[in-house]
Design a protein around this motif. Structure first.
Motif, PDB file in Angstrom:
ATOM      1  N   ARG B  65      74.418  19.409  93.735  1.00  0.00           N
ATOM      2  CA  ARG B  65      75.678  19.768  94.385  1.00  0.00           C
ATOM      3  C   ARG B  65      76.204  21.098  93.838  1.00  0.00           C
ATOM      4  O   ARG B  65      76.724  21.921  94.582  1.00  0.00           O
ATOM      5  CB  ARG B  65      76.704  18.648  94.191  1.00  0.00           C
ATOM      6  CG  ARG B  65      76.311  17.371  94.913  1.00  0.00           C
ATOM      7  CD  ARG B  65      77.287  16.241  94.655  1.00  0.00           C
ATOM      8  NE  ARG B  65      78.470  16.331  95.483  1.00  0.00           N
ATOM      9  CZ  ARG B  65      78.591  15.792  96.689  1.00  0.00           C
ATOM     10  NH1 ARG B  65      77.592  15.132  97.204  1.00  0.00           N
ATOM     11  NH2 ARG B  65      79.702  15.904  97.366  1.00  0.00           N
ATOM     12  N   TYR B  66      76.038  21.296  92.531  1.00  0.00           N
ATOM     13  CA  TYR B  66      76.495  22.549  91.947  1.00  0.00           C
ATOM     14  C   TYR B  66      75.700  23.722  92.541  1.00  0.00           C
ATOM     15  O   TYR B  66      76.250  24.783  92.832  1.00  0.00           O
ATOM     16  CB  TYR B  66      76.309  22.507  90.426  1.00  0.00           C
ATOM     17  CG  TYR B  66      76.978  23.656  89.690  1.00  0.00           C
ATOM     18  CD1 TYR B  66      78.219  23.475  89.096  1.00  0.00           C
ATOM     19  CD2 TYR B  66      76.374  24.898  89.599  1.00  0.00           C
ATOM     20  CE1 TYR B  66      78.835  24.514  88.427  1.00  0.00           C
ATOM     21  CE2 TYR B  66      76.990  25.942  88.938  1.00  0.00           C
ATOM     22  CZ  TYR B  66      78.222  25.751  88.349  1.00  0.00           C
ATOM     23  OH  TYR B  66      78.834  26.776  87.694  1.00  0.00           O
ATOM     24  N   TRP B  69      77.071  24.505  95.828  1.00  0.00           N
ATOM     25  CA  TRP B  69      78.347  25.212  95.686  1.00  0.00           C
ATOM     26  C   TRP B  69      78.114  26.653  95.242  1.00  0.00           C
ATOM     27  O   TRP B  69      78.841  27.571  95.641  1.00  0.00           O
ATOM     28  CB  TRP B  69      79.253  24.495  94.675  1.00  0.00           C
ATOM     29  CG  TRP B  69      79.993  23.343  95.269  1.00  0.00           C
ATOM     30  CD1 TRP B  69      79.848  22.031  94.968  1.00  0.00           C
ATOM     31  CD2 TRP B  69      81.011  23.400  96.276  1.00  0.00           C
ATOM     32  NE1 TRP B  69      80.684  21.260  95.718  1.00  0.00           N
ATOM     33  CE2 TRP B  69      81.411  22.088  96.542  1.00  0.00           C
ATOM     34  CE3 TRP B  69      81.594  24.445  97.002  1.00  0.00           C
ATOM     35  CZ2 TRP B  69      82.387  21.772  97.478  1.00  0.00           C
ATOM     36  CZ3 TRP B  69      82.570  24.132  97.926  1.00  0.00           C
ATOM     37  CH2 TRP B  69      82.955  22.798  98.165  1.00  0.00           C
ATOM     38  N   THR B  70      77.096  26.870  94.411  1.00  0.00           N
ATOM     39  CA  THR B  70      76.804  28.234  93.963  1.00  0.00           C
ATOM     40  C   THR B  70      76.455  29.121  95.148  1.00  0.00           C
ATOM     41  O   THR B  70      76.922  30.260  95.251  1.00  0.00           O
ATOM     42  CB  THR B  70      75.635  28.210  92.960  1.00  0.00           C
ATOM     43  OG1 THR B  70      75.954  27.304  91.914  1.00  0.00           O
ATOM     44  CG2 THR B  70      75.386  29.591  92.392  1.00  0.00           C
ATOM     45  N   PHE B 128      82.100  17.000 101.047  1.00  0.00           N
ATOM     46  CA  PHE B 128      82.421  17.582  99.749  1.00  0.00           C
ATOM     47  C   PHE B 128      83.884  17.312  99.431  1.00  0.00           C
ATOM     48  O   PHE B 128      84.753  17.522 100.264  1.00  0.00           O
ATOM     49  CB  PHE B 128      82.194  19.096  99.760  1.00  0.00           C
ATOM     50  CG  PHE B 128      80.747  19.477  99.769  1.00  0.00           C
ATOM     51  CD1 PHE B 128      80.036  19.509  98.576  1.00  0.00           C
ATOM     52  CD2 PHE B 128      80.098  19.787 100.938  1.00  0.00           C
ATOM     53  CE1 PHE B 128      78.698  19.868  98.575  1.00  0.00           C
ATOM     54  CE2 PHE B 128      78.761  20.131 100.945  1.00  0.00           C
ATOM     55  CZ  PHE B 128      78.059  20.168  99.760  1.00  0.00           C
ATOM     56  N   VAL B 130      87.105  18.535  98.003  1.00  0.00           N
ATOM     57  CA  VAL B 130      87.638  19.860  97.722  1.00  0.00           C
ATOM     58  C   VAL B 130      89.036  19.716  97.150  1.00  0.00           C
ATOM     59  O   VAL B 130      89.854  18.971  97.657  1.00  0.00           O
ATOM     60  CB  VAL B 130      87.701  20.722  99.005  1.00  0.00           C
ATOM     61  CG1 VAL B 130      88.312  22.077  98.691  1.00  0.00           C
ATOM     62  CG2 VAL B 130      86.314  20.893  99.584  1.00  0.00           C
ATOM     63  N   TYR B 358      81.601  21.596  86.525  1.00  0.00           N
ATOM     64  CA  TYR B 358      81.034  21.224  87.804  1.00  0.00           C
ATOM     65  C   TYR B 358      82.183  20.914  88.756  1.00  0.00           C
ATOM     66  O   TYR B 358      82.802  19.871  88.693  1.00  0.00           O
ATOM     67  CB  TYR B 358      80.129  19.999  87.633  1.00  0.00           C
ATOM     68  CG  TYR B 358      79.925  19.198  88.881  1.00  0.00           C
ATOM     69  CD1 TYR B 358      79.233  19.744  89.956  1.00  0.00           C
ATOM     70  CD2 TYR B 358      80.417  17.913  88.998  1.00  0.00           C
ATOM     71  CE1 TYR B 358      79.047  19.026  91.101  1.00  0.00           C
ATOM     72  CE2 TYR B 358      80.223  17.183  90.141  1.00  0.00           C
ATOM     73  CZ  TYR B 358      79.543  17.751  91.203  1.00  0.00           C
ATOM     74  OH  TYR B 358      79.343  17.033  92.339  1.00  0.00           O
ATOM     75  N   GLY B 360      83.184  22.431  92.777  1.00  0.00           N
ATOM     76  CA  GLY B 360      82.903  23.429  93.795  1.00  0.00           C
ATOM     77  C   GLY B 360      84.073  24.339  94.076  1.00  0.00           C
ATOM     78  O   GLY B 360      83.942  25.566  94.098  1.00  0.00           O
ATOM     79  N   VAL B 364      84.064  28.420  93.735  1.00  0.00           N
ATOM     80  CA  VAL B 364      84.241  29.244  94.938  1.00  0.00           C
ATOM     81  C   VAL B 364      85.499  30.102  94.795  1.00  0.00           C
ATOM     82  O   VAL B 364      85.502  31.297  95.112  1.00  0.00           O
ATOM     83  CB  VAL B 364      84.313  28.352  96.192  1.00  0.00           C
ATOM     84  CG1 VAL B 364      84.739  29.177  97.398  1.00  0.00           C
ATOM     85  CG2 VAL B 364      82.965  27.698  96.441  1.00  0.00           C
TER      86      VAL B 364
END
Lengths: 643, 385
Positions: B65-66, B69-70, B128, B130, B358, B360, B364
């Protein structure tokens, strides 16, 4: 070409402030770095062990408890999903308590006050969980578990319930389980028990506890700050091994027939307590065992209030006790089996020699009356049994002596537990000098010796002991260990049948036992048992009436009634010189102060049901009227019992 | 009120410059440090995915997941770099309204998180979770930068400070209602840093600091949740309550201790901590990479902050300078509070460690902020020196 911004673009870049900010960065990072240096380089590697202990705990993983089937593989005991909800007071901050309790109560749809009371009335350590709800639905448990973040200290545990599919039918045989509530003993801890574990408390659940339980597994659970297990961070050390399953030698059908016969007889005669046991004399398998009044095991599985439990515990009809094995009563005339065998074996009498039955005999200056106050004149052993002549057996007991009586009683299994696979078995009493000296401080008097010869006085036997002794008679002299479990099925499917276990051979000559069997058949054919002989099958057996307790104002004692009977492998075969019997039945009725012999009638009804005798003319006439039929024919004014 | 006056739109100042972007003005160092920090974050996510249970990577694991997100963060970084930052200044107030609206949505629809009490911090978007409060940190930097840039002429006035507090008010209250003490502290810390760097009157800032100090008892009694109070108290009584709030601290310190100078190696950490993928990730990092590894990360942060200050210093206008200073304030504040929390210098608050944690939205947002800064680099009027 660049675009100029109209607004006067005086960026105030304050060098001092930029410098200060840079300094702040350096100071902050230096502080963090210094602390890191201190923690890691100066105190490095310390306390690693401590953290391991704090952050994880080893918990046991319950194994799936073994199931119990009847002899036709019908499921009698199964596990159904169930959850309990508990709160660890320490993990529930005081400030959050009202909110958490309120929230939990609304999820469980209970009054928050009850949860508060549970919490407030809990004694013991702050770390000991307090159970606030049992029998929680899967759905509700799931919701509570999902919300555990907003319910600090609240834990949801899976505690499958035992479900007894036949209700009270197998009540005392199967028994029940209960969670362990107090710290288990050192030995139990060694065996892997801890608070909250399910533990067999009665019946087979208790007797076969270690087999049914299986082996609990172990896992290491990482804990978060609230002491809650972190999902996904469990490490299994050992896997749980499910318990073994049991298959009984009893079929639900046979048990239901026996129960029906006994319940009918008790109701018809207004008797409260009774026992019926059916055994296969060839191998000791119990085919039915009912003790009334009993209980429904499910009430324990679903949680019983303390008040209700105490009420059952103090009930004089002993609903919680399996009276077939755990209670002992004077065997009465059924005990004449022992006296007769002793007499024949000691050659005090032969099959044809006679003793004179008379209105009474005088032993040590005391009158011992015949039960009908008349006697029958000279009787051989067969007719002595047939009439159940007391004076015959007083004299016989006198002549064989106490030592021989005791010897034969013990050979028949009296005075020692049969070893049946049910818990809390009583041993019974075979009174001899040694026993009486220990128990009452004096030797046996001659009168007591005579009483012992007819199953009165100090004699005491469990219904199962008595039935097992007659089984030994019926099968030609082998005393088998009775058992209710026919086979054990391991979790891998391996079936281990329970092998019949011979306690001992009686050591009596086959001829003498044959004589005794003929005597038991004569009991029926002489109509000592009234209309039992009218059954289209041939039954042999022995009645018993045992007085106990306190005399009423007319000088009469209350009495129990016994009947123990058996049939040949071919039930129509009336020749009992053989040893083919595969069915022996004992009925015991407690305090059966009634007209007629209740126990005999119950055996008769049971035989009628067991051999499915519905087509018979006698029974067609009486079908649906068994109640009146039975007792009209046994009404025997004057002597209410038939010894 | 004149203090909220918006910058009038001037078409000339908007003329697109993309065609002649001066790529030599691009701060390659800044990007390099950021990417190195992201790599450390990936390493920690990998360790937390694999090390904990020693299982193979699964699609839902933190690492995977990271990684996703990267990718998103890099795209956002590129887009914000290309985007003319002056549009942001123009749209500062609409951005502010959008920010407040997102926080209101979070409060209405958000689901609870892990740590304590009921809280509404997460909105699930396409699977996700957020946290819009992370986005709010960056958006508020833009809003503050826009506001303070317009106040440039009267920057010394007390109304600059008061106006800034009024602007902060609505989002701050919405964040506190979630409740998210950490983010609300970051907002305050960022604003203080930006006020300071904008040249606001130290006298008024000092007055503000003192009034905040005076208000602490009131906040303690009325605004803080019991768990928040317990966390603050636990800081004062470390080791008193090894299974309660102090437990987190003890565990974290034990983990840091266990690391020693050289660490136990990636994925070899054994000390379990609460929230070790997020707020306590520094504990894992310190245990597995040791003192020297931690210092490498710390030096990367310092280098990043240095580049942020350099970019701010060189920037062509007040807005751009303040965006850079805002980012620097935010990152410094978060690093200090988060690392300080793990090593027992600061109370436990839910503040993520930029890049490493960790999370997202956090990644971001920070990358988006850096992108805006690169955008100011590319579009500055003249070389600073």
């Amino acid at each position: 070409m660049s675009v100029r911004i109209e607004q006067p673009s005086v960026t105030i870049r304050n060098a001092y402030r930029f410098g200060s900010f840079g300094l702040a960065i350096i100071v902050a990072v230096a502080a963090l770095g210094a602390r890191m240096f201190d923690l890691q380089v100066m105190q490095g590697q310390q306390g690693t062990q401590v953290s391991q202990e704090q952050s994880s705990e080893t918990t046991s993983v319950p194994s799936s408890r073994g199931l119990i089937y009847d002899s036709t593989n019908k499921l009698l005991v199964t596990n159904i999903p169930n959850f309990i909800i508990q709160i660890v007071p320490h993990d529930l901050p005081m400030a959050d308590k009202p909110v958490v309790v309120q929230r939990l109560a609304s999820l469980l749809k209970v009054d928050p006050v009850t949860i508060d009371q549970d919490l407030d009335s809990a004694t013991g350590s702050f770390y000991d969980p307090v159970v606030v709800a049992t029998n929680v639905d899967t759905d509700v448990a799931r919701i509570v578990d999902e919300n555990r973040d907003s319910l600090p200290g609240v834990q949801v545990l899976s505690r499958p319930l035992r479900q007894y599919t036949s209700g009270p039918l197998f009540g005392e045989i199967l028994g029940y389980t209960a969670p362990i509530t107090s710290e288990p003993s050192a030995a139990d801890k060694q065996a892997g028990y801890s608070v909250g574990d399910i533990d067999g408390k009665a019946g087979l659940e208790l007797e076969y506890e270690s087999l049914l339980r299986g082996t609990y597994g172990q896992q290491t659970v990482a804990l978060d700050a609230n002491g809650q297990p972190i999902p996904g961070l469990t490490t299994e050390i050992t896997q749980p091994v499910p318990g073994s399953s049991l298959t009984l030698s009893i079929s639900s059908k046979e048990q239901a027939l026996a129960q029906k016969a006994l319940a009918w007889g008790l109701a018809a005669a207004h008797v409260q307590m009774g026992v019926i046991i059916v055994e296969n004399p060839q191998n000791g398998e119990i085919l039915a065992m009912v003790s009334l009044p009993g209980y429904d095991d499910n009430i324990f599985a679903q949680g019983l209030s303390q008040a209700d439990y105490l009420k059952m515990l103090n009930d004089p009809t002993l609903p919680l006790i399996n009276k077939a094995v755990s209670e002992q009563y004077a065997p009465g005339s059924t005990y004449k089996l022992v006296t007769g065998t002793a007499g024949l074996e000691d050659k005090k009498i032969t099959a044809t020699s006679t003793l004179l039955s008379q209105p009474y005999v005088i032993i040590a200056g005391e009158k011992f009356k015949e039960w009908n106050n008349l006697g029958w004149g000279p009787l051989n052993i067969i007719m002595g049994l047939a009439h159940s002549s007391d004076t015959f057996f007083y004299q016989l007991a006198q002549s064989v002596g106490l030592d021989s009586l005791t010897y034969w009683a013990k050979q028949y299994g009296f005075g020692a537990p049969t070893g049946v696979d049910l818990p809390n078995e009583a041993a019974g009493i075979v009174p001899d000098d040694q026993w009486k000296t220990v128990a009452l401080g004096s030797k046996m008097y001659p009168g007591e010796e005579a009483q012992a010869g007819i199953g009165q006085g100090y004699d005491a036997a469990t219904p199962l002991q008595l039935l097992n002794a007659y089984c030994a008679l019926a099968n030609g002299g082998n005393l088998w260990k009775p058992h209710v479990v026919a086979s054990v099925t391991a979790p891998d499917g391996t079936v281990t049948p329970v092998q019949p276990e011979l306690i001992r051979n009686l050591g009596a000559s086959p001829q003498n036992l044959e004589t005794m069997r003929l005597g038991t058949r004569a009991v029926v054919t002489s109509r000592h048992t009234y209309n039992l002989v009218e059954l289209p099958i041939a039954v042999a057996g022995k009645t018993g009436t045992a007085e106990y307790g306190v005399k009423d104002r007319l000088g009469r004692l209350p009495y129990h009634e016994w009947f123990v009977g058996y049939t040949n492998a071919d039930p129509h075969n009336a020749d009992f010189s053989g040893t083919s019997s595969q069915l022996a039945v004992l009925v015991f009725t407690y305090g059966a102060d009634t007209w007629g012999d209740v126990s005999t009638e119950i055996v008769k009804y049971y035989m009628w049901l067991h051999y499915n005798l519905r087509g018979n003319a006698l029974n067609q006439r009486t079908a649906g009227h068994i109640n009146t039929w039975a007792f009209k024919r046994t009404n025997f004014a004057g002597t209410a019992n038939n010894h | 009120m004149s203090i909220f006056r918006s910058e009038p739109m001037k078409l000339r100042s908007w003329s697109p410059k993309a065609a002649s972007l001066t790529w030599r003005l691009y701060d390659i160092q800044l990007t390099t440090y950021a990417i190195l920090l992201v790599l450390f974050g990936l390493a920690m996510a990998y360790s937390n995915s694999v090390g904990a249970t020693h299982t193979t990577l699964s699609p839902g694991s933190p690492f995977v997941r990271y990684l996703m997100w990267t990718v998103i963060a890099m795209v956002v970084f590129l887009v914000t770099t290309m985007f003319d930052y002056r549009w942001l200044r123009t749209f500062a107030w609409p951005i502010y309204l959008v920010n407040v609206a997102l926080l209101v949505v979070t409060l209405r629809l958000g689901s609870s998180t892990g740590n304590a009490g009921t809280s509404a911090r997460w909105i699930v978007v396409a699977g996700f979770g957020v946290q819009f409060s992370e986005l709010a940190k960056i958006l508020m930097i833009i809003v503050f930068a826009g506001f303070l840039a317009t106040r440039q002429a009267k920057i010394n006035s007390v109304w600059t400070v008061i106006g800034a507090i009024i602007v902060l008010g609505p989002p701050w209250i919405l964040v506190m209602l979630q409740p998210d003490l950490g983010t609300s502290l970051v907002l305050v810390g960022t604003l203080v840093g930006m006020l300071f760097m904008s040249g606001a009157s130290l006298r008024w800032l000092g007055t503000l600091a003192m009034s905040v100090a005076a208000a602490i008892p009131l906040v303690w009694a009325n605004l803080l949740h019991p768990y928040q109070r317990a966390r603050l108290l636990a800081l004062l009584n470390q080791g008193q309550d090894p299974r309660g709030s102090g437990y987190q601290l003890l565990q974290a310190k034990t983990a840091v201790n266990a690391g020693g100078p050289w660490g136990v190696g990636l994925t070899n950490g054994t000390v379990r901590m609460p929230a070790q993928e997020t707020d306590f990730v520094w504990g894992v990092l310190a245990e597995e990479l040791g003192f020297f590894g931690s210092m490498v990360v710390m030096v990367l942060f310092v280098a990043l902050l240095w580049r942020l200050l350099v970019c701010s210093w060189r920037s062509g206008d007040q807005f751009a300078m303040l965006v850079g200073c805002g980012l620097a304030s935010m990152i410094l504040f978060q690093v200090f509070v988060n690392v300080g929390m793990v090593i027992g210098l600061m109370p436990i608050t839910g503040i993520p460690l930029p890049f490493i944690t960790y999370g997202g939205a956090s990644l971001v947002s920070v990358m988006g902020g850096l992108g805006v800064l690169q955008s100011t680099n590319l579009r500055r009027e003249r070389p600073a020196w």
